[in-house]
Design an enzyme around this catalytic site. Structure first.
Site, PDB file in Angstrom:
ATOM      1  N   ARG A  84     -55.641  47.773 -51.538  1.00  0.00           N
ATOM      2  CA  ARG A  84     -55.167  48.281 -50.246  1.00  0.00           C
ATOM      3  C   ARG A  84     -56.061  49.389 -49.683  1.00  0.00           C
ATOM      4  O   ARG A  84     -56.421  49.335 -48.497  1.00  0.00           O
ATOM      5  CB  ARG A  84     -53.712  48.740 -50.368  1.00  0.00           C
ATOM      6  CG  ARG A  84     -52.724  47.575 -50.516  1.00  0.00           C
ATOM      7  CD  ARG A  84     -51.334  48.069 -50.836  1.00  0.00           C
ATOM      8  NE  ARG A  84     -51.295  48.725 -52.140  1.00  0.00           N
ATOM      9  CZ  ARG A  84     -50.266  49.432 -52.595  1.00  0.00           C
ATOM     10  NH1 ARG A  84     -49.188  49.581 -51.845  1.00  0.00           N
ATOM     11  NH2 ARG A  84     -50.299  49.987 -53.780  1.00  0.00           N
ATOM     12  N   ASN A 105     -48.467  45.614 -50.301  1.00  0.00           N
ATOM     13  CA  ASN A 105     -48.165  44.698 -51.402  1.00  0.00           C
ATOM     14  C   ASN A 105     -46.928  43.895 -51.038  1.00  0.00           C
ATOM     15  O   ASN A 105     -46.018  44.400 -50.376  1.00  0.00           O
ATOM     16  CB  ASN A 105     -47.901  45.463 -52.693  1.00  0.00           C
ATOM     17  CG  ASN A 105     -49.186  45.875 -53.391  1.00  0.00           C
ATOM     18  OD1 ASN A 105     -50.258  45.343 -53.104  1.00  0.00           O
ATOM     19  ND2 ASN A 105     -49.079  46.816 -54.316  1.00  0.00           N
TER      20      ASN A 105
END
Length: 762
Positions: free
Chosen positions: A25, A43
């Site tokens: 990320r 996520n």
């Protein structure tokens, strides 16, 4: 402004694979900032989900960089993209995880990265000397994850509340600890302590100094590591190593040793560049490498062998201990008694290992999923995994076809299981020999964890043909109890399919050499040549069947097989057989004519190991075969034994006893055992390659699969590869999957995948 806005496009991505817990990320956030994109990333149950808006050129660059600039630990398996019509948000954000049934993967544990190592060795750093330092590029993953998606509350770190400094790192996308779920420091993280064999704490100001001092005095330690306990002693202290063997009940099986760095490893073994690469890789397996002579460690570390198992420190605790250790190496072997599973809980270790270790180094970070060290050796530059565990599990493997809901229970020895999700196979770590209740419990615990972690319902179960394997009975009971479809696959077909993997639909010749597996005809087989086409196989040849005097006793006592091979051409009693009591020898002779038959190649290697080494007993599986390879490694192999095949009604047979006859003839002529062993290795490889070349001409197949435990022997594997390539054949062999029985469960899952596809077509 309107004209500019009309050029802005939006795309939504879903990425699957190893994309959680690896810094994915923050990587996406940095990439978006660089290309001036708006959007978000999070996520989710399917993996990583993200949406980006920008110009077509920027979006194109983003898509390309998303694949080409992956974080070091990331592995992308699937990427789905679709367009977006809604307007973009302001800026780019990393947003909260979306919950739901998980279809993502748990990443494997990874060795300490250089950045974290620098911190723990820097007296000015706040993590100086801290044994649980990690970041998104390294540290525990599989061993601490309780559920997916991978977030701290779903790990064994949830009870350790981060201090303000750790929390700031965790929330900062610019930090390499952004969402490093096991992030911790000495203020807020797990701690170590020492105790004696009674479990009483030892109050010392410098725990590692105490460990080092007592190790130098010959003490044995049980050390709690990443996925379980190690038993540790001074690898240069012969008395300490012998004491460890006595207490662990492991008289001869080689012990792994840990060294500080590659410079120390080079003093112990003659390392190739490929071996050095794997030693220092993120997976950090035990690497089998050729001993230096004179060997600088206690000979009892790996008695009678030319190889030593080396590994480098892969956790901060290991690094700190090895930096403090003044010697060359420490024995670092699995924390268990022989035939028992690895200890991984503090109370369990204090109970089971109190008769082995003098002292215990414990910590309070719970291990969710125990996992042993992986073991690897090189065939030239090509890796061959001998034990698939830490660093590799639960990395998925591909299947030829979809086979959702399959449980493949594996073999009796070196057990693993494999579960499937769509066209992915998830192998368990190495569990051990499925011959005791504790190992069976570990099997069930690990299976329960896998099913919960990966959300895996079951539809069918696959097992070996052998009715007496505990794994077979387990599969039959589960199928009946849960109403599952039951499949059984012949042992050596599963071996072949484990090497073919996702390409198993294409026909190939297969050479499978191991100790023993039940054939579909009831014979105890292990030296087989097949034509394999999907889930169907046809035997084209084998080693010639020979008596197996004493049944399973012949595996423990290879002198019995030597006697069986000798019975084909002589009544001579060579030196090793003179060690056997006359009455015992006579009983074995009498059962030769009525005992079971075997084609097992492993028994041939062990019989020759007995003849050439003078030893008569295997103290561990394949010991005399390993000693035979050690002898062959010192020979040249000129004039290799050439044995001609015989055409029988049921296919080609290679009379294995002729290799023993040639070896005995050479020994009588004064040829050194090392040269005899080398001639056998090269001769068997060339004789089998010649048979396969003839079969290739008949079938038109050029691809040859090599599998089975005999191909753990890298010298024999290299000779076989070379011989096949000279005939213009294309060998395929196990690399990421063990060639031994540890890879069978994956082969069984491949079989289930192919059988399902065949059933659907019909």
């Amino acid at each position: 402004m309107g004209k500019v806005s009309s050029r802005i496009k939006g795309r939504r991505f879903v990425l699957q694979g190893r994309v959680q817990g690896v810094g994915f990320r923050p990587f996406v956030a940095r990439l978006a900032a660089r290309l001036d994109l708006k959007g978000w990333v999070r996520n989710g149950p399917e993996g990583v989900e993200l949406a980006v808006w920008g110009t077509p050129r920027a979006l194109s660059a983003f898509s390309a960089s998303l694949i080409s600039e992956l974080p070091p630990l990331a592995r992308l398996q699937r990427l789905r993209v679709r367009g977006l019509s809604e307007p973009p948000p302001e800026g780019f954000a990393i947003v909260e995880t979306r919950q739901g049934p998980s279809h993502t993967l748990a990443p494997p544990d990874v060795a300490t990265c250089q950045a974290c190592l620098s911190e723990i060795l820097d007296p000015g750093d706040r993590r100086f000397g801290y044994p649980f330092t990690n970041c998104t590029d390294c540290g525990p993953r599989y061993t601490v994850i309780e559920a997916l998606p991978y977030d701290r509350p779903k790990t064994s770190m949830r009870s350790f509340e981060m201090c303000p400094e750790c929390l700031a790192e965790y929330r900062d996308p610019r930090s390499r600890r952004f969402h490093a779920e096991p992030n911790a420091c000495p203020v807020c993280g797990p701690q170590i302590w020492l105790c004696d064999a009674r479990g009483e704490r030892i109050p010392v100001a410098d725990p590692l100094a105490f460990v080092v001092r007592t190790l130098r005095e010959g003490a044995l330690w049980a050390l709690k590591g990443l996925g379980g306990f190690h038993l540790v002693c001074d690898a240069q202290n012969e008395a300490a190593v012998r004491l460890l063997r006595e207490r662990k009940r492991r008289p001869k099986k080689p012990l792994a040793v840990m060294v500080r760095d590659l410079a120390a490893a080079r003093k112990i073994a003659e390392l190739t560049p490929a071996e050095e690469h794997w030693l220092s890789s993120p997976e950090a397996p035990i690497v089998l490498a050729r001993k230096r002579r004179p060997f600088p460690l206690a000979e009892s570390v790996a008695p009678g062998l030319h190889l030593v198992g080396l590994l480098l420190p892969y956790t901060p605790l290991h690094h700190l201990l090895l930096r403090a250790w003044p010697g060359l190496a420490l024995v670092m072997t699995s924390g268990n008694l022989s035939e028992e599973p690895l200890c991984y809980r503090n109370e369990e270790a204090l109970s089971r290992l109190s008769g082995v270790a003098d002292y215990f180094l414990l910590h309070d970070r719970p291990i969710v999923a125990p996992v042993d060290d992986s073991v690897l050796r090189l065939c030239g530059d090509r890796p061959v995994l001998l034990r698939r565990a830490r660093g590799f599990v639960p990395e998925p493997l591909s299947l030829p076809r979809r086979a959702p809901g399959t449980l493949a229970v594996g073999p009796l020895l070196k057990n693993t299981f494999t579960v499937t999700r769509e066209d992915q196979a998830l192998m368990s770590p190495h569990l051990g020999d499925l011959e005791s209740l504790p190992i069976l419990r570990r099997f069930e615990e690990t299976l329960t964890h896998y099913r919960r972690l990966f959300d895996l319902p079951l539809e069918q179960v696959v097992c070996d043909l052998h009715p007496d394997y505990l794994s077979t009975r387990l599969a039959e009971e589960r199928a009946q109890k849960e109403g599952l479809r039951l499949l059984k696959v012949q042992h050596h077909l599963a071996h072949a399919l484990s090497a073919l993997g996702e390409s198993a639909e294409e026909p190939a010749l297969a050479l499978v050499l191991d100790g023993a597996g039940l054939g579909e005809d009831g014979l105890i087989r292990g030296g087989e040549i097949y034509l394999v086409e999907g889930p169907v196989f046809r035997r084209l040849g084998s080693l010639s069947p020979v008596p197996l005097p004493g049944g399973q006793a012949a595996e423990r006592e290879p002198w019995r097989m030597l006697l069986a091979y000798l019975s084909f051409f002589t009544e001579e009693v060579p030196e090793p057989l003179r060690k056997i009591p006359a009455e015992k020898l006579e009983v074995a002779r009498r059962v030769l004519s009525r005992g079971p038959l075997t084609t097992g190649a492993g028994r041939l290697f062990e019989a020759l190991g007995c003849l050439l080494s003078g030893e008569t007993v295997n103290h561990y599986e394949g010991e005399l075969a390993a000693r035979l390879e050690a002898l062959a490694a010192e020979g040249v192999g000129e004039r290799p034994y050439q044995v001609a095949p015989r055409r029988e009604r049921k296919g080609v047979q290679l009379p294995a006893w002729e290799f023993v006859r040639e070896a005995l003839r050479d020994l009588r002529a004064g040829v050194p055992p090392e040269e005899v062993a080398a001639r056998f290795h090269r001769g068997l490889a060339q004789s089998l390659a010649r048979v396969l070349s003839e079969l290739s001409e008949k079938t038109g197949l050029r691809r040859v699969v090599l599998s089975g435990g005999c191909f753990q022997n890298a010298l024999f594997l290299e000779e076989t590869l070379s011989a096949l390539e000279k005939y213009g054949l294309f060998p395929v062999f196990n690399s990421r999957i063990p060639p031994n029985d540890g890879g069978l469960s994956y082969g069984q899952a491949v079989y289930a995948s192919l059988s399902r596809a065949s059933a659907q077509r019909s």
